[in-house]
Design a protein around this motif. Structure first.
Motif, PDB file in Angstrom:
ATOM      1  N   CYS A 273       7.871  -6.284  10.179  1.00 31.53           N
ATOM      2  CA  CYS A 273       9.258  -6.561   9.786  1.00 31.53           C
ATOM      3  C   CYS A 273       9.671  -5.906   8.474  1.00 31.53           C
ATOM      4  CB  CYS A 273       9.554  -8.060   9.739  1.00 31.53           C
ATOM      5  SG  CYS A 273       9.364  -8.872  11.342  1.00 31.53           S
ATOM      6  N   GLU A 274       8.720  -5.335   7.720  1.00 33.71           N
ATOM      7  CA  GLU A 274       9.117  -4.615   6.512  1.00 33.71           C
ATOM      8  C   GLU A 274       9.906  -3.359   6.849  1.00 33.71           C
ATOM      9  OE1 GLU A 274       6.011  -3.638   8.408  1.00 33.71           O
ATOM     10  OE2 GLU A 274       5.155  -4.803   6.765  1.00 33.71           O
ATOM     11  N   ASP A 275       9.710  -2.807   8.061  1.00 35.09           N
ATOM     12  CA  ASP A 275      10.489  -1.637   8.470  1.00 35.09           C
ATOM     13  C   ASP A 275      11.935  -2.025   8.764  1.00 35.09           C
ATOM     14  OD1 ASP A 275       9.670  -3.114  10.690  1.00 35.09           O
ATOM     15  OD2 ASP A 275       9.224  -1.370  11.931  1.00 35.09           O
ATOM     16  N   LEU A 276      12.126  -3.173   9.415  1.00 35.09           N
ATOM     17  CA  LEU A 276      13.478  -3.678   9.645  1.00 35.09           C
ATOM     18  C   LEU A 276      14.193  -3.943   8.325  1.00 35.09           C
ATOM     19  CD1 LEU A 276      12.655  -6.203  12.504  1.00 35.09           C
ATOM     20  CD2 LEU A 276      14.089  -4.169  12.759  1.00 35.09           C
ATOM     21  N   ASP A 277      13.451  -4.507   7.385  1.00 31.66           N
ATOM     22  CA  ASP A 277      14.003  -4.806   6.064  1.00 31.66           C
ATOM     23  C   ASP A 277      14.442  -3.530   5.361  1.00 31.66           C
ATOM     24  OD1 ASP A 277      13.547  -5.036   3.006  1.00 31.66           O
ATOM     25  OD2 ASP A 277      13.628  -7.130   3.613  1.00 31.66           O
ATOM     26  N   LEU A 278      13.586  -2.504   5.394  1.00 37.70           N
ATOM     27  CA  LEU A 278      13.916  -1.258   4.705  1.00 37.70           C
ATOM     28  C   LEU A 278      15.122  -0.580   5.347  1.00 37.70           C
ATOM     29  CD1 LEU A 278      13.100   0.691   2.449  1.00 37.70           C
ATOM     30  CD2 LEU A 278      11.670   1.895   4.115  1.00 37.70           C
TER      31      LEU A 278
ATOM     32  N   ALA B 256       0.827  -1.201   0.000  1.00 37.16           N
ATOM     33  CA  ALA B 256       0.000   0.000   0.000  1.00 37.16           C
ATOM     34  C   ALA B 256       0.868   1.260   0.000  1.00 37.16           C
ATOM     35  CB  ALA B 256      -0.936  -0.003   1.205  1.00 37.16           C
ATOM     36  N   VAL B 257       1.929   1.262   0.815  1.00 39.26           N
ATOM     37  CA  VAL B 257       2.832   2.417   0.826  1.00 39.26           C
ATOM     38  C   VAL B 257       3.448   2.610  -0.556  1.00 39.26           C
ATOM     39  CG1 VAL B 257       4.982   3.358   1.751  1.00 39.26           C
ATOM     40  CG2 VAL B 257       3.358   2.269   3.287  1.00 39.26           C
ATOM     41  N   ASN B 258       3.880   1.535  -1.172  1.00 41.24           N
ATOM     42  CA  ASN B 258       4.499   1.642  -2.501  1.00 41.24           C
ATOM     43  C   ASN B 258       3.546   2.258  -3.521  1.00 41.24           C
ATOM     44  OD1 ASN B 258       6.779   0.442  -1.440  1.00 41.24           O
ATOM     45  ND2 ASN B 258       6.426  -1.557  -2.387  1.00 41.24           N
ATOM     46  N   ARG B 259       2.288   1.894  -3.471  1.00 43.46           N
ATOM     47  CA  ARG B 259       1.328   2.443  -4.418  1.00 43.46           C
ATOM     48  C   ARG B 259       1.066   3.925  -4.155  1.00 43.46           C
ATOM     49  NH1 ARG B 259       1.542  -2.446  -4.462  1.00 43.46           N
ATOM     50  NH2 ARG B 259       0.671  -3.906  -5.978  1.00 43.46           N
ATOM     51  N   ALA B 260       1.029   4.290  -2.891  1.00 39.05           N
ATOM     52  CA  ALA B 260       0.854   5.707  -2.564  1.00 39.05           C
ATOM     53  C   ALA B 260       2.086   6.509  -2.970  1.00 39.05           C
ATOM     54  CB  ALA B 260       0.581   5.865  -1.068  1.00 39.05           C
ATOM     55  N   ALA B 261       3.267   5.959  -2.720  1.00 39.48           N
ATOM     56  CA  ALA B 261       4.514   6.664  -3.058  1.00 39.48           C
ATOM     57  C   ALA B 261       4.622   6.915  -4.555  1.00 39.48           C
ATOM     58  CB  ALA B 261       5.714   5.859  -2.570  1.00 39.48           C
ATOM     59  N   ALA B 262       4.094   6.002  -5.360  1.00 36.17           N
ATOM     60  CA  ALA B 262       4.141   6.172  -6.814  1.00 36.17           C
ATOM     61  C   ALA B 262       3.307   7.358  -7.272  1.00 36.17           C
ATOM     62  CB  ALA B 262       3.645   4.894  -7.497  1.00 36.17           C
ATOM     63  N   GLN B 263       2.370   7.805  -6.452  1.00 40.34           N
ATOM     64  CA  GLN B 263       1.523   8.946  -6.789  1.00 40.34           C
ATOM     65  C   GLN B 263       1.898  10.205  -6.026  1.00 40.34           C
ATOM     66  OE1 GLN B 263      -2.715   8.193  -7.168  1.00 40.34           O
ATOM     67  NE2 GLN B 263      -2.389   5.986  -7.052  1.00 40.34           N
TER      68      GLN B 263
ATOM     69  N   GLN C 299      15.165   4.267  -5.361  1.00 43.71           N
ATOM     70  CA  GLN C 299      16.384   3.503  -5.633  1.00 43.71           C
ATOM     71  C   GLN C 299      16.303   2.102  -5.031  1.00 43.71           C
ATOM     72  OE1 GLN C 299      20.014   5.397  -4.259  1.00 43.71           O
ATOM     73  NE2 GLN C 299      21.080   3.438  -4.112  1.00 43.71           N
ATOM     74  N   LEU C 300      15.712   2.008  -3.851  1.00 38.27           N
ATOM     75  CA  LEU C 300      15.596   0.720  -3.158  1.00 38.27           C
ATOM     76  C   LEU C 300      14.400  -0.097  -3.636  1.00 38.27           C
ATOM     77  CD1 LEU C 300      16.405   1.901   0.487  1.00 38.27           C
ATOM     78  CD2 LEU C 300      17.956   0.822  -1.147  1.00 38.27           C
ATOM     79  N   GLY C 301      13.559   0.486  -4.468  1.00 33.75           N
ATOM     80  CA  GLY C 301      12.369  -0.232  -4.907  1.00 33.75           C
ATOM     81  C   GLY C 301      11.259  -0.226  -3.884  1.00 33.75           C
ATOM     82  N   GLY C 302      11.336   0.710  -2.922  1.00 29.70           N
ATOM     83  CA  GLY C 302      10.301   0.801  -1.894  1.00 29.70           C
ATOM     84  C   GLY C 302      10.366  -0.350  -0.916  1.00 29.70           C
ATOM     85  N   PHE C 303       9.243  -0.597  -0.267  1.00 35.25           N
ATOM     86  CA  PHE C 303       9.164  -1.711   0.675  1.00 35.25           C
ATOM     87  C   PHE C 303       9.163  -3.037  -0.086  1.00 35.25           C
ATOM     88  CE2 PHE C 303       7.393   1.488   3.614  1.00 35.25           C
ATOM     89  CZ  PHE C 303       8.099   1.172   4.760  1.00 35.25           C
ATOM     90  N   ASP C 304       9.754  -4.042   0.519  1.00 34.92           N
ATOM     91  CA  ASP C 304       9.710  -5.398  -0.033  1.00 34.92           C
ATOM     92  C   ASP C 304       8.284  -5.917   0.130  1.00 34.92           C
ATOM     93  OD1 ASP C 304       9.791  -8.131  -0.494  1.00 34.92           O
ATOM     94  OD2 ASP C 304      11.606  -8.474   0.674  1.00 34.92           O
ATOM     95  N   GLU C 305       7.612  -6.172  -0.977  1.00 35.69           N
ATOM     96  CA  GLU C 305       6.218  -6.596  -0.921  1.00 35.69           C
ATOM     97  C   GLU C 305       6.052  -8.060  -0.545  1.00 35.69           C
ATOM     98  OE1 GLU C 305       3.826  -5.219  -4.148  1.00 35.69           O
ATOM     99  OE2 GLU C 305       4.590  -3.164  -4.019  1.00 35.69           O
ATOM    100  N   GLY C 306       7.149  -8.729  -0.276  1.00 33.13           N
ATOM    101  CA  GLY C 306       7.060 -10.081   0.251  1.00 33.13           C
ATOM    102  C   GLY C 306       6.610 -10.115   1.705  1.00 33.13           C
ATOM    103  N   TYR C 307       6.673  -8.962   2.373  1.00 30.85           N
ATOM    104  CA  TYR C 307       6.119  -8.835   3.724  1.00 30.85           C
ATOM    105  C   TYR C 307       4.696  -8.310   3.604  1.00 30.85           C
ATOM    106  CZ  TYR C 307      11.065  -8.777   5.193  1.00 30.85           C
ATOM    107  OH  TYR C 307      12.391  -9.070   5.389  1.00 30.85           O
TER     108      TYR C 307
END
Length: 298
Positions: free
Chosen positions: A203-208, A81-88, A191-199
């Motif tokens: 834990c996606e915050d730890l990953d980022l 959801a964050v990734n989709r919002a960030a794209a806009q 550059q990082l491709g946003g959050f890893d959508e596998g989460y």
């Protein structure tokens, strides 16, 4: 829609809030953000809430062009959801904010100032606090490597996941900060491709944070910025659902980043430990959820 690369009218920051049956705290958080005068946009992206709160917020702030509400047809998870919002987003800086955080304008300005003052900063977090003002230890922590987790669990000598001592009251470098408040340059996020959508959740915050550091940037904790943060509505009303994805996130982070995962036998033991712990928690979580439902119906 592709955001403009630069514009005189572009907001200083794009604030992204993901909701999922977040309850009245979402309304309070949105109101706090929009009470300020900083040039910003607030993107509220909703993961198929059934409480009607995002729609009520959209109606209440219909005349405020700073607010955009995006409704997903399903619960996509936090990171997607964050990734989709960030794209806009239109701002050159992104702030990921939990729906139950009350972010004052002075705190937001301080975070922006810190990011500007540290050219190598890729992510800035704050100290999030409970209703009594007590800091959440997750605001300032280390990577949850297996050796550290075992040290914390058994109280052995060495470095644990939690950082001992008082929470810093100044800007310090960190391995990881809380995902409740995360400020990033949009360029770093892309550059990082946003959050890893596998989460899906947790834990996606730890990953980022880990990927920000691996890319050569600093993760900073603004120890002098305190942000009130409540306990999420989803955690209270769907504890087993949330716990499942939290444990799934633990396993994904371990497999991606912990050198111990290269040992198949050790990885199997960790897998059993993570999911065994989840199964032990389920009865108590289910019972407490049932008690809350009964109490609400009384």
């Amino acid at each position: 829609m592709n955001p403009p690369s630069s514009s005189a009218s572009a907001p200083a920051v794009s604030i992204i809030v993901v909701s999922a049956d977040s309850g009245p705290s979402l309304r309070d958080g949105v109101r706090e953000v929009l009470a300020g005068t900083l040039p910003l946009e607030l993107i509220l992206i909703d993961n198929a809430s059934t409480d009607g709160m995002p729609q009520a917020i959209a109606r209440a702030h219909a005349g405020d062009a700073r607010l955009r509400v995006i409704e997903n047809g399903a619960n996509l998870g936090f990171g997607p959801a964050v990734n989709r919002a960030a794209a806009q987003a239109c701002g050159e800086t992104l702030l990921v904010l939990n729906p139950d955080c009350l972010l004052q304008e002075t705190a937001l300005q301080r975070l922006l100032d810190i990011l500007e003052a540290h050219p190598r900063a890729g992510l800035v977090g704050s100290v999030v606090c409970d209703a009594d003002g007590q800091p959440d230890p997750a605001s300032f922590r280390r990577d949850p490597l297996l050796r550290r987790a075992l040290t914390s669990l058994f109280g052995g000598a060495g470095e644990g996941v939690a950082i001992d001592g008082a929470m810093p009251d100044r800007v310090v470098e960190a391995e990881a900060v809380s995902g409740a408040v995360m400020l990033l340059p949009r360029g770093v996020f892309q550059q990082l491709g946003g959050f890893d959508e596998g989460y899906f959740l947790h834990c996606e915050d730890l990953d980022l944070c880990r990927r920000v550091r691996d890319a050569g940037y600093q993760v900073l904790l603004a120890g002098d910025v305190r942000v009130p943060h409540g306990k999420g509505s989803s955690s209270r009303h769907r504890p087993v659902f949330v716990s499942r994805y939290k444990h799934r996130g633990m396993w994904r982070w371990f497999r991606k980043f912990d050198p111990a995962a290269r040992n198949p036998l050790l990885a199997a033991v960790v897998w059993l430990g993570i999911w065994g712990h989840f199964l032990l928690l389920v009865p108590g979580q289910w019972w407490r959820a049932r008690q809350r439902v009964r109490g609400g119906n009384a």
